[in-house]
Design an enzyme around this catalytic site. Structure first.
Site, PDB file in Angstrom:
ATOM      1  N   LYS A  82     112.827 -37.147  33.215  1.00  0.00           N
ATOM      2  CA  LYS A  82     113.427 -36.184  32.295  1.00  0.00           C
ATOM      3  C   LYS A  82     112.677 -36.128  30.964  1.00  0.00           C
ATOM      4  CE  LYS A  82     116.962 -38.921  29.866  1.00  0.00           C
ATOM      5  NZ  LYS A  82     116.534 -38.531  28.532  1.00  0.00           N
ATOM      6  N   ASP A  83     111.905 -37.159  30.638  1.00  0.00           N
ATOM      7  CA  ASP A  83     111.137 -37.177  29.401  1.00  0.00           C
ATOM      8  C   ASP A  83     109.740 -36.580  29.564  1.00  0.00           C
ATOM      9  OD1 ASP A  83     113.269 -38.446  28.239  1.00  0.00           O
ATOM     10  OD2 ASP A  83     112.395 -40.449  28.331  1.00  0.00           O
ATOM     11  N   ARG A 130     121.533 -31.258  24.031  1.00  0.00           N
ATOM     12  CA  ARG A 130     122.328 -30.807  25.179  1.00  0.00           C
ATOM     13  C   ARG A 130     123.656 -31.554  25.246  1.00  0.00           C
ATOM     14  NH1 ARG A 130     122.891 -33.497  29.606  1.00  0.00           N
ATOM     15  NH2 ARG A 130     121.138 -34.843  29.029  1.00  0.00           N
ATOM     16  N   ARG A 131     123.617 -32.876  25.117  1.00  0.00           N
ATOM     17  CA  ARG A 131     124.852 -33.657  25.159  1.00  0.00           C
ATOM     18  C   ARG A 131     125.743 -33.343  23.965  1.00  0.00           C
ATOM     19  NH1 ARG A 131     121.539 -39.132  26.649  1.00  0.00           N
ATOM     20  NH2 ARG A 131     121.466 -38.869  28.922  1.00  0.00           N
ATOM     21  N   ARG A 148     119.397 -42.689  17.500  1.00  0.00           N
ATOM     22  CA  ARG A 148     118.134 -43.180  18.052  1.00  0.00           C
ATOM     23  C   ARG A 148     118.297 -44.667  18.345  1.00  0.00           C
ATOM     24  NH1 ARG A 148     113.307 -40.804  16.679  1.00  0.00           N
ATOM     25  NH2 ARG A 148     112.482 -42.328  18.171  1.00  0.00           N
ATOM     26  N   ARG A 154     122.371 -48.903  20.728  1.00  0.00           N
ATOM     27  CA  ARG A 154     123.346 -47.798  20.752  1.00  0.00           C
ATOM     28  C   ARG A 154     124.739 -48.316  21.121  1.00  0.00           C
ATOM     29  NH1 ARG A 154     120.236 -42.386  22.994  1.00  0.00           N
ATOM     30  NH2 ARG A 154     118.191 -42.857  22.143  1.00  0.00           N
ATOM     31  N   CYS A 241     111.698 -30.363  26.936  1.00  0.00           N
ATOM     32  CA  CYS A 241     112.686 -31.283  27.491  1.00  0.00           C
ATOM     33  C   CYS A 241     113.790 -31.636  26.498  1.00  0.00           C
ATOM     34  CB  CYS A 241     112.012 -32.555  28.012  1.00  0.00           C
ATOM     35  SG  CYS A 241     110.804 -33.288  26.905  1.00  0.00           S
TER      36      CYS A 241
END
Length: 612
Positions: A82-83, A130-131, A148, A154, A241
């Site tokens: 995805k990256d 997106r999230r 980040r 996180r 992306c």
């Protein structure tokens, strides 16, 4: 195979998730008696703490690894698919895509809460537009902030109470054995994941025939077809992306299904389209509903894998075409236009209405935009300000403490029909203490002699200590420590508490209050800001008073400890902090926030983990 040089060198980022993912590939190769060694690589994305959408998206994690591969510093590279940018890098090829892990997004919240049960005002962290758009669409009453760092950092923000929840990828948590932190799984057809989420991509040099042959054994055809369809949506829309686009494909009995969507602001419905194709037969064009239809089914054994991949690409392009027809192209074009025009930085006007930091912003290769962030309004008891001024003239106080330029202006207005404050100071000998150069200048403009002038990087504790030292070194007979402290009604009570703990009598008077300027939301929208500068506790509060959708996508630069501490206490993501209001420091902080190479950082950023 004899010419294959062993061990194979695998290039990888140094984060825990990246090395774990790389180790999975190494283990699969070990089962084929292929030895490997890991080659850690530091990327620009690891060096910068700026929001990803401001520094080129998650592709910044890929560039350095690909460079090492092209420079023959490693033989293969492992990425989170995805990256990975949609287009192959010249000279490189994605030789294998192993079977995909769980593609879903998940919520990791305190106290086992879900998105529906989080209290209003809860702070949710995510680094993905997106999230963020999905969460804001489902729960516009939540405060979504940028995020980040690696997976552990996180999750630690939730356990420490700094955040109420974070949104991550299930695959990354599973690979790190941290699924215990998940409180809710989002269904992929509802919360569409990033194209390719959950899959790994193994890249090598296109002319390395021996390595290509080895890696072919790790490729999982079904996964390749599904992620190819998903990523074809990005390619057809010419989107990166980090665009707020989700896509999810699945294969059942030879039929490949794809649903894709583009998430917009919370007050705008998302755009969605879907389609299917029976593998092994050429696809027709999209129907009016966005569904791709096919002719009679043909067993996939009748065609080569490359032809099946081509069909997956056709499906993705058809679904993307439907998204374009219903508005995706125009929305993405508007985003691109904002990027091309350069960065706009909002600088709040000074208390006297004058613009600030224009040269500093220009030096950071950005366009300054003057904004009215705060509106000063009378306090709840304006008569107390006049009484305070009268008591100052009567000699009741030994010290006058000013913590903002606005306070000096309010006192001057209240004393308009009285002898000047300078005359009262000359007659009664009280001393004046100020924090910040703007406050000091404002005090001097109304004729006061400033005995204590602290810089912007001084803290409330520093100011209290300076006042106490002044009393200690200038004793009076009888001892007097009567302090006048006019300030904003929203000011932190800490200064008064510290002075009282040192035997001072402190009269706190609400001189004014501030609130977010009524036109602030319209200013932000019309100016199309990329960054805003916040230089006080009140400015942070005003910014937080805005609806989260208005603040979304605007990075924050704080000036001074007061603003930085207020932002941290409110879990407001800060891209960079300038320790002082000096132009050079402001410029440096802006460059850091925007990911420029010569930007400075107070602390080294924690690396992100791919797949998060």
């Amino acid at each position: 195979m004899r010419s294959l040089r062993l061990p194979l060198r695998i290039g990888t980022r140094s984060s825990a998730l990246a090395t774990t993912q790389t180790s999975l590939v190494a283990a699969a190769l070990a089962e084929r008696n292929i030895g490997t060694v890991l080659v850690p690589i530091i990327t620009d994305g690891d060096r910068s703490r700026a929001p990803l959408h401001l520094i080129g998206g998650t592709g910044v994690f890929v560039t350095a690894v690909r460079g090492a591969l092209l420079d023959n510093k490693c033989d293969i590279a492992v990425h989170s698919l995805k990256d990975l940018p949609v287009n192959d890098a010249e000279g490189l090829v994605v030789a294998a895509i192993p079977a995909r892990a769980d593609a879903r997004d998940v919520l990791c919240a305190r106290d086992g809460l879900t998105l529906d049960t989080l209290p209003p005002g809860s702070v949710i962290g995510t680094g993905s537009p997106r999230r963020a758009a999905y969460v804001q669409r489902q729960r516009p009453d939540l405060n979504v902030v940028g995020l980040r760092g690696n997976v552990d950092s996180r999750l630690a923000k939730v356990t420490s109470g700094e955040l109420d929840a974070v949104v991550l990828a299930a695959a990354g948590l599973a690979r790190l054995d941290r699924l215990d932190a998940v409180t809710e799984y989002f269904e992929p057809l509802d919360a569409l994941p990033a194209p390719g989420q959950g899959a790994l991509a193994i890249e090598c040099r296109a002319d390395d025939a021996e390595v290509l042959e080895v890696l072919a054994g790790l490729d999982h055809l079904t996964t390749r077809l599904e992620v190819t369809a998903e990523r074809a949506v990005l390619g057809a829309l010419d989107a990166g992306c980090t665009a707020p686009i989700g896509a999810y494909a699945s294969t059942v009995e030879g039929v490949l299904s794809l649903r894709a969507g583009l998430w917009r602001e919370a007050d705008m419905p998302p755009l969605a389209a879907e389609g299917t194709i029976t593998l092994g037969h050429a696809a027709a064009g999209p129907a009016a509903t966005g569904t791709v239809t096919t002719g009679p089914a043909v067993t996939s054994d009748d065609v080569l894998p490359g032809e099946l991949v081509g069909q997956a690409e056709v499906l993705g392009a058809a679904v993307a075409a439907r998204l374009g027809e219903i508005g995706a192209h125009s929305y993405l074009a508007a985003i691109d236009a904002l990027r091309e025009r350069g960065r706009h930085v909002g600088a709040p006007r000074a208390a006297d209405g004058s613009p600030r930091w224009q040269e500093a912003i220009a030096a950071a290769n950005a366009t300054p935009v003057d904004i009215d962030l705060l509106q000063t309004v009378p306090p709840g008891h304006p008569e107390r300000v006049l009484e305070l001024v009268q008591e100052i003239h009567a000699g009741h106080y030994d010290a006058l403490v000013l913590t903002s330029a606005r306070t000096a202006a309010v006192l001057a207005a209240a004393a308009a029909n009285l002898p000047g404050l300078a005359a009262a100071q000359a007659e009664h000998g009280f001393f004046t203490a100020c924090i910040g150069p703007a406050t000091t200048q404002a005090a001097r403009r109304i004729g006061l002699h400033v005995d204590i002038a602290l810089d912007c990087d001084a803290t409330t504790t520093d100011l209290a200590a300076a006042i106490i030292r002044h009393f200690d070194t200038s004793p009076s007979d009888p001892p007097r420590r009567h302090v006048a402290l006019p300030q904003s009604e929203l000011a932190d009570p800490l200064l008064a508490e510290l002075l009282r703990d040192s035997d001072c009598i402190v009269d706190v008077v609400g001189a004014y209050t501030v609130r977010a300027h009524p036109s602030l939301a319209d200013q932000i929208k019309s100016a199309e800001l990329d960054t805003v500068i916040l230089a006080s506790r009140s400015s942070v509060q005003a910014w937080l008073a805005l609806d989260a959708t208005r603040r979304s996508g605007v990075s924050v630069v704080c000036v001074g400890r007061a603003a930085s501490s207020a932002a941290q206490a409110a879990s407001l993501a800060v891209a960079a902090t300038s320790p002082t209001p000096a132009a050079t420091e402001i410029t440096r902080a802006l460059r850091a926030a925007h990911g420029d190479q010569d930007g400075a950082h107070t602390d080294p950023p924690a690396p992100d983990g791919e797949g998060t």
